[in-house]
Design an enzyme around this catalytic site. Structure first.
Site, PDB file in Angstrom:
ATOM      1  NE  ARG A   1      -4.327  -1.090   0.165  1.00 17.87           N
ATOM      2  CZ  ARG A   1      -4.524  -2.072  -0.724  1.00 17.87           C
ATOM      3  NH1 ARG A   1      -3.637  -2.333  -1.660  1.00 17.87           N
ATOM      4  NH2 ARG A   1      -5.629  -2.785  -0.694  1.00 17.87           N
TER       5      ARG A   1
ATOM      6  CG  HIS B   1      -3.428   0.078  -6.678  1.00 19.44           C
ATOM      7  ND1 HIS B   1      -3.727   0.646  -5.460  1.00 19.44           N
ATOM      8  CD2 HIS B   1      -3.616  -1.256  -6.496  1.00 19.44           C
ATOM      9  CE1 HIS B   1      -4.069  -0.293  -4.603  1.00 19.44           C
ATOM     10  NE2 HIS B   1      -4.014  -1.462  -5.215  1.00 19.44           N
TER      11      HIS B   1
END
Ligand code: NDP
Ligand code: OXD
Length: 317
Positions: free
Chosen positions: A231, A280
């Site tokens: 993350r 991502h």
């Protein structure tokens, strides 16, 4: 009457999820946020980055299913209901992540970015190439994703190790754990792969003090490499920029960012050739493979079996 599903996909398009749910459970009522026409009928919430208020009026909710593997989008929600939270564990997602990690490790190991430049310049230039067996890869986070990536990297011949909260057991992969094991793990790591979840303990862990502890004496012959698909909140981006500029790091591959999408003004975009940025996409949630697994879990749950892949809310992962 089977319990209804509430779907809230946040920034993701809802259509492929609706299609997969209708195909797999045509008998179940489906309500798609924000059109919650019968909140009392909802038994299961399928969510990704749910907006505030999604759980506010669901008196008969039985379980929440995260549509991704990470649950930081959920566990810090103020109004999270007191029901089991289930996350995605799915061979397709694991395979995708391992592909991305292996691709990034090999891009740096085999100097592909430098050869891309040579090719653009029409320049025949051979660079030194260590053997994989002389390169030490360290995987932070030896969960479902980290274990698979470490195992495949080991099979490719790298010297693989993992770091997690508790000891991990993957054949041929050295295990380090806990705060006490971190420095020794970093000291033997030339290429650091981060597949940690974002929790209060892990936030900001990829920072200058940690980069300085990575190995600088290895076969790569340049600064250590970091690869993060966990993350964005795990990394301090200003420190990555500084570490690339002063040579503390020799390269980076980043799939996740403190704020997504990454701002066009971010200096990360301009760090040059040794920094790989992807939007991502390391392991995208694929509705056609994830929805059937969730629907199977619901069927088992309604037949009295326990739910699997439960999130431990006290650990936040
Ligand atoms: P898991 O929950 O299976 O594994 C998490 C691992 O991290 C475990 O090994 C755990 O240790 C370790 N860990 C957690 N907290 C700490 C800590 N404080 N110190 C040391 N180790 C710690 O998660 P997954 O492998 O399924 O997924 C990992 C993350 O990958 C997700 O949370 C998500 O953020 C990210 N992800 C990113 C995607 C992308 O496309 N970029 C796609 C999918 C996931 P232990 O084994 O001891 O519990
Ligand atoms: C996930 C993600 O957590 O896509 O699954 O990031």
């Amino acid at each position: 009457m089977a319990g209804a599903i509430l779907l809230a996909t946040g920034p993701w398009p809802a259509a492929p999820w609706i299609e997969a749910i209708r195909a797999g459970a045509p008998q179940r009522a489906l309500q798609v946020w924000p059109d919650v026409t019968d909140p009392a009928a909802v038994s299961y919430a399928f969510v990704w980055k749910p907006p505030e208020g999604v759980f506010a009026r669901l008196p008969n909710l039985k379980a929440v299913f995260s549509l991704g593997a990470g649950v930081d989008h959920l566990v810090f929600q103020k109004n999270l209901p007191d029901v089991p939270v289930v996350r995605v564990v799915n061979p397709d997602l694991t395979q995708r992540m391992t592909e991305w990690v292996v691709l990034q490790v090999l891009l740096h190991h085999r100097r592909q970015r430098a050869y891309d430049v040579s090719q653009r310049e029409g320049h025949w230039r051979e660079l030194p190439q260590p053997a994989a067996a002389d390169v030490r890869v360290g995987v932070m986070g030896m969960g479902v994703l980290g274990r698979d990536a470490a195992e495949v990297l080991r099979r490719l011949g790298f010297r693989a190790a993992g770091w997690s909260r508790s000891p991990s057991q993957v054949a041929g992969v050295e295990s380090f754990h806990g705060a006490a094991g971190l420095d020794a793990f970093l000291k033997r790591t030339d290429i650091l792969v981060c597949l940690l979840p974002l929790t209060p303990e892990t936030r900001g862990i990829l920072s200058m003090p940690l980069f300085r502890k990575l190995a600088r004496d290895g076969a790569l012959g340049r600064g250590p490499i970091i690869i993060n698909a966990g993350r964005g909140g795990l990394q301090v981006e200003a420190d990555i920029v500084a570490a690339m500029e002063d040579g503390t790091l020799g390269g980076a591959s980043l799939d996740v960012f403190e704020r997504e999408p990454l701002d066009p003004a971010s200096p990360l975009w301009r760090l040059g050739n040794s920094v790989v940025i992807t939007p991502h996409v390391a392991a995208t949630s694929e509705p056609r493979t994830i929805v059937p697994l969730i629907l199977d879990q619901i069927r088992d749950f309604e037949a009295g079996k326990p739910l699997e892949n439960l999130v431990d809310l006290t650990r936040a992962y």
